[in-house]
Enzyme design. Structure first.
Site, PDB file in Angstrom:
ATOM      1  N   SER A 247     -10.451 -17.204 161.853  1.00 19.32           N
ATOM      2  CA  SER A 247      -9.334 -16.260 161.727  1.00 19.32           C
ATOM      3  C   SER A 247      -9.883 -14.863 161.507  1.00 19.32           C
ATOM      4  CB  SER A 247      -8.453 -16.645 160.542  1.00 19.32           C
ATOM      5  OG  SER A 247      -7.544 -15.612 160.219  1.00 19.32           O
TER       6      SER A 247
ATOM      7  N   TYR B 237      -7.797 -18.657 151.930  1.00 22.73           N
ATOM      8  CA  TYR B 237      -7.818 -18.758 153.389  1.00 22.73           C
ATOM      9  C   TYR B 237      -8.969 -17.949 153.991  1.00 22.73           C
ATOM     10  CZ  TYR B 237      -5.959 -18.452 158.180  1.00 22.73           C
ATOM     11  OH  TYR B 237      -5.793 -18.501 159.533  1.00 22.73           O
TER      12      TYR B 237
ATOM     13  N   LYS C 175     -12.094 -19.557 156.052  1.00 24.74           N
ATOM     14  CA  LYS C 175     -12.347 -19.203 157.449  1.00 24.74           C
ATOM     15  C   LYS C 175     -13.712 -18.532 157.632  1.00 24.74           C
ATOM     16  CE  LYS C 175      -8.639 -20.695 159.528  1.00 24.74           C
ATOM     17  NZ  LYS C 175      -8.730 -21.872 160.442  1.00 24.74           N
TER      18      LYS C 175
END
Length: 303
Positions: free
Chosen positions: A142, A155, A159
């Site tokens: 991401s 997150y 990632k």
């Protein structure tokens, strides 16, 4: 792109980007194992693939555990006889600023994204090495993992970690002719619909309106299907020499992310004291500091 006689697993492929990846692989001839935590969602995804003439089956379960990873590999082998392609797409969000993020918020995201990627890749790589015919592993990253994002400690960290693991696995699996790459997509999904900057473009797609060139080019933003072609490419023979890379995709944009490099360097005999660093910093480093977060361009035109 001809992926006939290939078998793929796509985690988190009941909807959104994962479903787009699975459908594209099937359109190119691969047999696909669809994975989702919800049985009805997984079955619906399989039905959409078979309705288009593709071959697919479902393995229901949340990625993260070794047991789920092995069930996915066993499901591919039992249904289609082998495993050639793995796409680790499954993910969840638990967004909060760091002072409000709980242990559970952090652990849940890391378990699905990072541990889930690790356990699935380990199981798939083991099977591919046993087959002795190479393979393709494609892990989904991401932009948040490349540059950080407000409210996404868990997150962004997961990632970023995935891309770090991809580079290591590319080295470890090279002798087995297994390529390992990361895809860094931007697309309209449940994960991006809440981003205020993107809302006008998401609304436009919901209303079947064409996206302006600014969104598709400068932001690299579009529907999930725009991000699926790179997955099929990396799964094919044409990408046999591509490994250890992070490839950005979305809308009309395809991009290659650089690996981290030292951008400014200085030397001091005998090492660096705090005072020596303070003297050198303004001259060598101050103007080379990196930005954090996505630097979104201002919209100059809607055409």
């Amino acid at each position: 792109m001809d992926l006939s006689n290939s078998v793929a697993i796509v985690t988190g492929s009941g909807q959104g980007l994962g479903l787009a990846y699975a459908r594209e692989l099937a359109r190119c001839g691969a047999s696909v194992v669809v994975n989702d935590v919800d049985e009805q969602t997984a079955d619906s995804a399989v039905a959409s693939i078979t309705a288009e003439g593709g071959k697919a089956c479902a393995v229901v379960g949340a990625v993260g555990s070794t047991e789920t990873a092995q069930r996915l590999v066993d499901g591919a082998v039992d249904a289609f006889g082998r495993l050639d392609i793995l796409v680790t797409n499954a993910g969840i969000l638990r967004d909060k600023v760091v002072w409000k993020m709980t242990d559970e918020d952090f652990d849940q995201v890391l378990d699905v994204h990072m541990r889930g990627t690790f356990t699935c890749v380990r199981a798939a790589a083991t099977r591919m090495r046993e087959q002795g015919e190479g393979g393709r592993i494609i892990c989904v990253g991401s932009p948040a993992g490349q540059r950080g994002n407000f409210g996404q400690t868990n997150y962004s960290g997961a990632k970023a970690g995935i891309v770090g693991m991809v580079r290591t696995w590319a080295m470890e699996l090279a002798r087995a002719s297994i390529t390992v790459n990361a895809v860094v997509p931007v697309a309209a999904t449940a994960m991006t619909e809440t981003v205020p900057f993107l809302k006008p473009y998401v609304d436009a797609m919901h209303n079947d309106e064409p996206l302006p060139g600014f969104a598709r080019r400068e932001l690299g933003f579009g529907p999930p299907e725009d991000a699926a072609g790179i997955v099929a490419f990396l799964a094919g023979e044409e990408a046999s020499g591509v490994t250890g890379q992070a490839v950005g995709v979305g809308g009309d944009r395809l991009a290659l992310w650089s690996h981290p490099e030292m951008t400014a360097t200085a030397y001091h005999d005998g090492g660096w004291s705090p005072d020596a660093i303070a003297t050198e910093w303004p001259h060598t480093f101050a103007e080379r500091l990196e930005l954090v977060g996505e630097q979104l361009p201002e919209e100059a035109s809607t055409s």
